[in-house]
Enzyme design. Structure first.
Site, PDB file in Angstrom:
ATOM      1  N   HIS A 820       0.827  -1.207   0.000  1.00 30.24           N
ATOM      2  CA  HIS A 820       0.000   0.000   0.000  1.00 30.24           C
ATOM      3  C   HIS A 820       0.866   1.264   0.000  1.00 30.24           C
ATOM      4  O   HIS A 820       2.060   1.208   0.325  1.00 30.24           O
ATOM      5  CB  HIS A 820      -0.920   0.001   1.222  1.00 30.24           C
ATOM      6  N   HIS A 962       0.123  -5.662   2.608  1.00 29.43           N
ATOM      7  CA  HIS A 962       1.043  -5.058   3.568  1.00 29.43           C
ATOM      8  C   HIS A 962       2.401  -5.750   3.596  1.00 29.43           C
ATOM      9  O   HIS A 962       2.557  -6.874   3.130  1.00 29.43           O
ATOM     10  CB  HIS A 962       0.418  -5.107   4.971  1.00 29.43           C
TER      11      HIS A 962
END
Length: 1275
Positions: A820, A962
């Site tokens: 991200h 992530h």
RNA sequence: GGGCGGUUAGCUCAGUUGGUAGAGCACUCGCUUGACGUGCGAGUGGUCACAAGUUCGAAUCUUGUACCGCCCACCA
């Protein structure tokens, strides 16, 4: 000019080696006149081929002194034949070394990474091992080169090279089709700790104290044995006179008295005089002790006269089965037993003795050290010659505790003298019993057949049809229990301590159990006969000749060959199961039953018939090769040649049996097509008329197909009968072409301009006639095959591979994994898992830029999946907007919850939780208080991957997630180790490409092949891999050490004759074992190992070669000898100096074999005969004699005699410097001497070259600087 | 127990169509150092494990014995 000083092998040899390698002289492509040919030219250059496939040394270890010995011999053959003008191939390779290799690798991985193979997983272990071995191979090859072995190192190949693997596995699948392999239940050595079967060689023996227990097996019903009527004692030295009693006599005396009361007849066999057997009564009187019914003097005591027993029986007309013999000396029992007497040892406790006498009639007593295995007994065996039990043969006994009836059978292997001479038979848990069972069954047929009952499971616990109370006990526990229970029932006669050899797993040190297990076998019956015949009729010759006997003896006694091994390092058996394979013990019968996916199967052929197993090289369906269809046409070529070849390579391809193709009724083949499921993944190869038929079918049914390869589609002119026109119409109707582009993604057309009735013009028309497909067709290739189909099959195969690879690629699920974009937490590098911050401004910009880049790069994604945390979802949505895709978010790929660390920077963590920080650094799995465990996160990720496999297989997915999740994905999908995956940072929006292979529902057999199964194919597999099989097979010589004649050479014979239908080699040359200088076998533990590299350094490779070669005969072992090495080093020096002398005296002289001088003529004659002798010796495989002859001839004739004689003729000045030999006669003599000298030197160098190539090449460089000696002919 | 070898000079070993015993190393004596960090010449040393047989003749072929080695099998 040769340099001054002694010969220096250390400098010279590496230079010469480089010269050879640079010159490509080791390659069969090298031609002495034409230079380096292309491989194709070489194949047809007219020279006779000569080939030796080098036995491959282990890839991980420098060759030892024995390997190098082999190279010396092989190289003599290679070089000799090269000089004979042949094109010579030495085919080198390196071995993966089977179990030995696996052990080494496990050790290495443990030492380097502290990882067991289980930690690594099978795939990774194999890959890591493979690359490890590849790294070591050059080191091994350097050693081969250093000794001068003139093999073609460009063609060196590893035994696990995919090309070799394919050949090896192909042999197995062929055998399967020929019904020569089977899976059968057989006894194996099972290591219950390592959970693997072990070969005998992987086990050790350990002596342990055990107990030999004598157990009474009741005789069933009416079958009772005859009564014991007579008891014979040998009590010499025990009771002579009562006052000389020594040990236990009173008890015996009491026993004898007691027995007399019971009306047994008592005999005495002793050299003790009857009158001396007296008792001292209470009054101090000597009384006569016994009245013996029988008495015989055994005059040979302490070694009894074997005849004494016979005489005894004869004298009193006694039947052996009615006699019990009791002796005081265990040694003495033997002759009695040979007579078939039941024997008992005097020192056995008299209670037991008594019991035995009383009950012996009802029981057959067996002796065992492994009482627990009695639960699996299926018979009791006695020696057929054993008089004592003759009446029991074929009768039944009752197995105690289990109450099962078992027969009494016979086997000559039973030793009548051991124990009671009756052996319990437990075929499931003893190799010997297993063999005895088989022999009995073979000889006695179905009716008397004896089976096995398996009562020990793979954890070495009791199982099967046994009383409940024993189930699950370990073997030791059970032995105790059984022993107790038998004792209670009074069935134990006696126990005696007994040393027993226990089999121990070499590595696990666990006690190895023998149990029944399902194993792969090769039926050798069909294989062995050709291999026997080839040697018997001399087609294959073995040197030395007497080894032939060893070979034949082994071959003739060969039984079915178990080929599976529980290893990871090797050729995994190419059998695939639809579901889990289980081996279970049937609790009713004790039989091993095999199930696949819960369904019981009876062997592999049954499993295949039931669709539960497949035998094929590639994993079924995994590469999506199952959708390969081959559609023959009317003409023979494809049907006859090409398609069978393809089918062989891709066994799961379907050749459609379309018989109706030239039937005017189109519907006939439509019916055939309907049976098959063409779909988007299909690759269709169609030939001739078949092409048009399938096209029509696809068009009519609107079936989408990935790829169509049209082979000679036959766009020919219609024949007059109109039938061809009809077929032509199938594809020439213009209205069809529009649809083609939608239906078929790729069309490839393979044709030749000479195809029957076809013209190039037709073909181009055809292409043009598909207007709508234009853009698509541009991508397609057009192949112009030669007129004789020459490379047509190659083109098709090439295309096919391309298509199949593309198919695999298309079917993978692909991920572009992206972290991200930035949040405020990222900015300060704080832990952020369950916290759910939004992107900051930078993050939003990052995401937008990333999205634009993606869009510009024109990458297409099917979907975007993101973690459900805001930062990921937001990033995903920004990208999705740009790419016009939907976002699917899931909590499965959320970041890990870092618990108490949330929101803290690393520096903060280090200060606040120093211990934890340190632990986290060391151990990625460290738990964090209040956090989520790594295991849990990993489970989530795996669940996510499962979901993808199920729902989004084959898609291209952009994944936004992530830091921590990416690391896990790297481990799961890229195969990274935890250390690797933790290396380095992962930046915001950093991307990784990953892919998921489709999950297969086929599970491959867990075992690999016995190394001999693969090495047995070594004579041809590397030649196939190098595409030289047609040129160099059968090979000429197989050279190896004699100890693997049976194990290896015999297998190569069998497998080569089977697959190639030709012998693998014409000659087998066997060298002996090289022993240590002290004559002992070399071994690391003795510390007497000699390293070849050390010898080479000190004495040179040439000297070492001579040590192996000179005066040694095939097959005989010989020690490393430093004296000899020293001697050969001096010999090299002698050659060096003699050459220096000759060369310095023959400058600008042309060699000649003509001279008028008597001595010269003698030398020339000598050379002629020497040459003939050498040739004769080599041609008769007497390498040692050839080398010896050369050695002594060069030194003791050429140097010692001729050179000394010729000196006076060469000198032009005497010692004082006055000119001599100036007259014309002397001048002529000098000239002749010089020419002959040079000629002789050249001849010697050539003859010596195969034996000592380095020094002779070096000297040759002075004689003919432009040429190598390697291709000089002298034969 | 089965199979296969070996037993030759002090040591390591050669000795294939059966014809008077060989090499290297070691040992003794002599010579030599302008090809030879050495080399050359001469010599010592063996009833070729033992026994029987075949043969004009056996280390060599046949049979047997002893001992040594290797491989395979076996030791309930």
């Amino acid at each position: 000019m040769l340099p001054k000083g002694p010969y220096n092998s250390g400098n010279t040899e590496p230079e010469i080696l480089k010269y050879w390698l640079d010159g490509k002289f080791f390659k069969p492509e090298y031609h002495p006149e034409r230079g380096l040919l292309s491989t194709e030219e070489m194949k047809t250059d007219g020279r006779e081929p000569f080939c030796i496939v080098n036995p491959p040394p282990n890839a991980y270890m420098r060759p030892h002194i024995g390997n190098v010995s082999g190279y010396a011999y092989q190289d003599v053959f290679l070089r000799y034949n090269r000089m004979k003008g042949k094109k010579v191939l030495g085919q080198p390779g390196k071995d993966h070394a089977g179990i030995q290799g696996e052990v080494v690798l496990e050790k290495i991985f443990w030492e380097n990474k502290k990882k067991t193979k289980q930690d690594m997983g099978r795939d990774k272990f194999y890959k890591a091992s493979y690359s490890h071995f590849l790294k070591l191979m050059p080191m091994v090859m350097a050693d081969e080169q250093r000794i001068g072995l003139s093999s073609d190192y460009d063609r060196n190949i590893f035994t696990l090279d995919p090309k070799i693997v394919k050949t090896v596995l192909g042999t197995f699948t062929k055998m399967f089709e020929d019904k020569m392999v089977y899976k059968g239940v057989r006894i194996v050595n099972w290591d219950p700790i390592a959970k693997t079967t072990l070969a005998d060689i992987d086990t050790e023996r350990e002596e342990r104290d055990g107990e030999l227990v004598y157990i009474n097996y009741p005789i069933a019903g009416e079958n009772k044995k005859p009564k014991i009527k007579t008891i014979v004692f040998d009590i010499y030295g025990v009771v002579v006179k009562a006052d000389e009693q020594k040990t236990i006599d009173q008890e015996i005396i009491a026993l004898i008295k007691d027995l007399k009361h019971q009306n047994y007849k008592i005999g005495l066999l002793s050299n003790t005089k009857e009158e001396n057997l007296v008792e001292h009564d209470s009054d101090g009187q000597y009384l006569k002790l016994f009245d013996f019914q029988y008495f015989a003097a055994d005059t040979n005591n302490p070694k009894p006269d074997p005849k004494a027993y016979e005489k005894f029986e004869e004298k009193y007309s006694l039947k052996p089965e009615e006699i019990l013999f009791i002796d005081d000396n265990i040694e003495n029992l033997s002759p009695a037993k040979k007579r078939g007497w039941i024997t008992f040892h005097y020192q056995d406790n008299t209670e037991n003795l008594k019991k035995f006498i009383e009950t012996g009639r009802e029981y057959l007593t067996v002796a065992t050290t492994r009482a627990e295995t009695m639960l699996g007994d299926t018979a009791v065996v006695i020696n057929p010659k054993d008089e004592r039990y003759k009446d029991l043969i074929g009768k039944k006994l009752i197995l105690p505790l289990v109450d099962r009836e078992i027969p009494v059978i016979t086997s000559p292997h039973v030793d009548m003298e051991f124990g009671t001479g009756a052996v319990k038979l437990t075929p499931a848990h003893s190799m010997d019993d297993y063999k005895m069972m088989n022999e009995w069954n073979v000889e006695n047929g179905e009716e008397k057949k004896v089976g096995y009952i398996n009562v020990i499971d793979k954890d070495a616990k009791m199982t099967g049809p046994i009383p409940e109370k024993y189930k699950g006990l370990t073997t030791e526990e059970c032995r105790e229990e059984i022993s107790k229970d038998l004792e209670k029932q009074g069935l134990i006669v006696k126990r005696e301590p007994h040393k027993m050899n226990v089999m121990i797993g070499e590595r696990s040190k666990a006690v190895v159990e023998q149990i029944m297990s399902s194993q792969w076998f090769i039926d050798v019956e069909k294989l062995k006969q050709p291999a026997i015949d080839a040697v018997k009729n001399g087609e294959v010759q073995i040197h030395p000749d007497y080894m032939k006997k060893k070979y034949l003896h082994w071959m003739e006694n060969l039984h079915d060959w178990p080929v599976s091994r529980s290893l990871w390092w090797g050729y995994r058996i190419p059998v695939w199961y639809k579901g889990e394979v289980k081996e279970e013990v049937n609790q009713e019968t004790g039989q091993i039953i095999e199930t696949i996916n819960g369904v019981q199967v009876d062997g592999i052929y049954d499993a295949v018939a039931k669709g539960l197993a497949k035998v094929q090289i590639d994993e079924p369906g995994s590469e999506n090769r199952k959708n390969l269809f081959l559609i023959p046409g009317k003409h023979g070529y494809a049907n006859r040649k090409l398609f069978p070849e393809i089918k062989n390579e891709y066994p799961h391809a379907a050749i459609l049996d379309v018989k109706g193709l030239d039937d005017p009724e189109y519907k006939n083949y439509v019916d055939e097509f309907k049976k098959y499921d063409f779909d988007e993944a299909s690759i269709i190869v169609a030939h001739s008329l078949g092409t048009r038929a399938i096209l029509r079918y696809l068009l009519d049914n609107k079936i989408k197909v990935n790829s169509l390869i049209m082979l000679a589609p036959g766009c020919r002119k219609p024949r007059s009968n109109g039938r061809d026109q009809k077929y032509l119409d199938l594809i020439t109707n213009a209205h069809d072409y529009d649809q083609l582009k939608d239906l078929i993604k790729n069309i490839d057309i393979v044709y030749s301009d000479n195809d029957e009735l076809m013209t190039l013009k037709n073909f181009e028309d055809f292409v043009k006639l598909i207007p709508g497909a234009k853009a698509h067709l541009e991508k397609n290739k057009m192949h112009y095959a030669s007129s004789d189909y020459g490379n047509r099959s190659e083109i098709v195969k090439g295309l096919l591979k391309e298509k199949l690879d593309a198919n695999i690629e298309n079917n993978l699920t692909k991920f572009t994994v992206v972290r991200h974009a930035q949040t405020d937490h990222n900015k300060i590098k704080a832990f952020c898992g369950s916290l759910d911050p939004k992107l900051n401004r930078t993050g939003q910009v990052q995401a937008e830029m990333f999205a634009r880049t993606l869009k510009e790069s024109n990458e297409k994604y099917d979907m975007i999946i993101s973690s459900d945390l805001k930062r990921a979802k937001e990033t995903a949505e920004i990208i999705a907007k740009e790419l016009k895709l939907e976002v699917i978010s899931t909590e499965l790929i959320r970041e890990r919850d870092f618990g108490i660390l949330e929101g803290k920077t690393w520096q903060q963590v280090e200060t606040e939780y120093p211990k934890l920080a340190k632990k986290i650094e060391e151990q990625y799995q460290e738990e964090i208080p209040e956090g989520e465990s790594i295991n849990k996160v990993e489970d989530r990720v795996r669940a996510f991957l499962d979901m993808i496999r199920n729902d989004y297989s084959g898609k291209k997915i952009l994944l936004v997630t992530h830091f921590g999740i990416i690391r896990i994905l790297k481990r799961e999908l890229l195969g990274e180790t935890p250390e690797e995956s933790r290396k380095g940072q992962i930046d915001n929006l950093q991307r990784f490409e990953m892919r998921i292979k489709p999950e297969s529902d086929w599970i491959q057999d867990l075992d690999v092949f016995d190394t001999w199964f693969s090495s047995g194919q070594w004579a041809y597999a590397p030649l196939i891999a190098n595409d030289l099989i047609d040129t160099f097979y059968p090979t000429d010589i197989m050279e190896t050490m004699h100890d693997i004649l049976e194990l290896w050479v015999s297998r190569m014979m069998m497998l080569s004759l089977y697959t190639q239908k030709k012998i693998p080699f014409k000659h087998v040359y066997l060298h002996g074992m090289v022993k240590a200088a002290d004559g002992q076998k070399m071994s690391k533990s003795k510390g007497n190992v000699v390293l070849p590299e050390e010898i080479i350094e000190k004495y040179g490779a040439d000297s070492l070669r001579l040590m192996y070669l000179v005066g040694n005969k095939a097959g005989a072992s010989y020690p490393v000898s430093y004296e000899k090495l020293e001697g050969y080093k001096r010999f090299l020096n002698k050659i060096w100096n003699a050459s220096k002398f000759v060369l310095s005296n023959t400058e600008n002289i042309k060699p000649s074999d003509k001279s008028s001088n008597k001595e010269d003529k003698k030398l020339l004659r000598e050379l002629m005969t020497l040459k003939q002798t050498i040739i004769r010796h080599i041609d008769n495989y007497r390498i040692g004699m050839a080398a010896e002859e050369l050695y002594s001839h060069f030194w003791h004739y050429f140097c010692d005699v001729f050179l000394e004689e010729v000196k006076p003729r060469l000198y032009t000045k005497d010692r004082e410097g006055n000119p001599i030999n100036q007259g014309p006669k002397e001048q002529k003599s000098r000239k002749e001497a010089q020419s002959v000298l040079l000629y002789a030197l050249r001849e010697y160098m050539k003859m010596l070259n195969p034996f000592i190539p380095f020094i002779t090449e070096r000297i040759w460089q002075e004689i003919e600087p432009e040429k190598t000696i390697m291709y000089e002919s002298w034969v």
